[in-house]
Enzyme design. Structure first.
Site, PDB file in Angstrom:
ATOM      1  N   ARG A  70       0.813  -1.220   0.000  1.00 25.04           N
ATOM      2  CA  ARG A  70       0.000   0.000   0.000  1.00 25.04           C
ATOM      3  C   ARG A  70       0.845   1.268   0.000  1.00 25.04           C
ATOM      4  NH1 ARG A  70      -2.341  -3.987   2.961  1.00 25.04           N
ATOM      5  NH2 ARG A  70      -4.553  -4.406   2.513  1.00 25.04           N
ATOM      6  N   HIS A  95      -0.810  -2.474  -4.579  1.00 24.91           N
ATOM      7  CA  HIS A  95      -0.225  -3.380  -5.571  1.00 24.91           C
ATOM      8  C   HIS A  95      -0.131  -2.771  -6.970  1.00 24.91           C
ATOM      9  CE1 HIS A  95       0.005  -6.280  -2.510  1.00 24.91           C
ATOM     10  NE2 HIS A  95      -1.158  -6.885  -2.667  1.00 24.91           N
ATOM     11  N   HIS A 165       2.929 -12.739  -5.261  1.00 21.14           N
ATOM     12  CA  HIS A 165       1.762 -12.833  -4.376  1.00 21.14           C
ATOM     13  C   HIS A 165       1.174 -14.241  -4.369  1.00 21.14           C
ATOM     14  CE1 HIS A 165      -1.829 -11.552  -2.236  1.00 21.14           C
ATOM     15  NE2 HIS A 165      -1.408 -10.282  -2.227  1.00 21.14           N
ATOM     16  N   GLU A 277       5.092 -12.495   1.225  1.00 19.86           N
ATOM     17  CA  GLU A 277       5.471 -11.614   0.121  1.00 19.86           C
ATOM     18  C   GLU A 277       6.731 -10.832   0.519  1.00 19.86           C
ATOM     19  OE1 GLU A 277       1.865  -9.261  -0.960  1.00 19.86           O
ATOM     20  OE2 GLU A 277       0.949 -10.631   0.490  1.00 19.86           O
TER      21      GLU A 277
END
Length: 310
Positions: A70, A95, A165, A277
């Site tokens: 973010r 993303h 992801h 991630e």
């Protein structure tokens, strides 16, 4: 082989890789890891059709960018210039925006039985980001591991934070609440109500975020995690008689346990898979105290993450 055709007419290829007991399928759409089999057990969540990836995906297996995670308010300032990004996660940009790297068709630059390199050029102004960015990601199966190598270059100052992801479920079915996780992460990043870091690197000791010793996912915090951990080493996940060792050159890892997966919107329900991630920190462009994600002309930034199975 051809996996499907986009409404634009672009064909999406599926590349099959193999090495020892590992098998993988990689799509040119979103550089998606569609499947990763370990001795016949598929340990990542994948979708059946290209239409599913267009309409039912929650970034399943994709490379996200230009900026994974973010950015607060969909804005940042670089060299005195403010840049505005698409807002697609409450008040924030997530993303890479509404048409990030996960929705692009990548080009196959090289392939072999156990490796494939995909490349993508993101033009100046793409999703509001400055500079023309060239990115490559190489997936390699070797020594019981999936290794991911990233490289990025730009012709103007920009920010970039690529990650993969994939959602992992080491049993290949059910949920991940019984998975045992350990992370060499003495600190994590607390977040506000919009999941933006407060700027604090908080000690995990004495909190539900302490995975410096192994813990079952579901035993604390209702099993729900979506936080960035500050790494001082690697991580392991164990379930179903299989252990996955994660190592990376990145400073952090976003640990997400899939609590917001929706069986009505995707083929999977809550906690069907967990994400590790590896990346730089969320909202780093607005946090000068965090490791920098600024990339400048003449620089070539590389990063490597390995998921090894024992």
């Amino acid at each position: 082989m051809i996996f499907g055709t986009l409404p634009s007419g672009h064909q999406v290829e599926c590349v099959e890789l193999s090495s020892g007991r590992l098998r993988a399928e990689v799509l040119t759409y979103g550089a998606v890891v569609r499947s990763l089999e370990v001795s016949g057990v598929d340990v990542v969540l994948g979708l059946d059709t290209l239409d599913d990836y267009l309409t039912r995906s929650r970034y399943f297996g994709a490379v996200v960018g230009r900026y994974g995670n973010r950015i607060a308010g969909g804005r940042f300032v670089l060299d005195g210039v403010e840049y505005r990004l698409p807002v697609n996660n409450g008040p924030n940009s997530l993303h890479g925006g509404t048409e990030g790297f996960d929705s692009k068709v990548w080009t196959i630059a090289a392939r072999s039985d156990d490796s494939v390199t995909l490349t993508l050029t993101s033009p100046d102004g793409d999703q509001g980001y400055p500079g023309t960015l060239t990115a490559s990601v190489t997936y390699t199966l070797a020594d019981d591991a999936l290794r991911i190598d990233y490289a990025v270059e730009t012709d103007a100052p920009t920010v970039v934070n690529l990650t993969n992801h994939s959602y992992f479920n080491l049993k290949g079915e059910g949920d991940v609440l019984d998975h045992v996780v350990r992370m060499d992460a003495p600190h994590y990043l607390p977040v506000d109500d919009d999941k933006i870091p407060t700027g604090e690197l908080a000690p995990v000791k004495g909190t539900p975020f302490d995975f410096t010793e192994p813990h079952v996912v579901g035993e604390r915090n209702g099993g729900a995690y979506d936080h960035c951990f500050v790494l001082d080493g690697g991580a392991t996940v164990t379930a179903g008689g299989l252990t996955m060792e994660v190592t990376t050159t990145e400073p952090g890892v976003q640990f997400y346990t899939g609590s917001m997966l929706d069986a009505a919107a995707t083929p999977y329900g809550p906690f069907a898979g967990l994400c590790l991630e590896t990346q730089h920190f969320p909202d780093s462009p607005n946090r000068p105290e965090f490791p920098s994600t600024v990339l400048r002309p003449g620089e070539r930034r590389t990063s490597t993450t390995s998921y090894r199975f024992i």
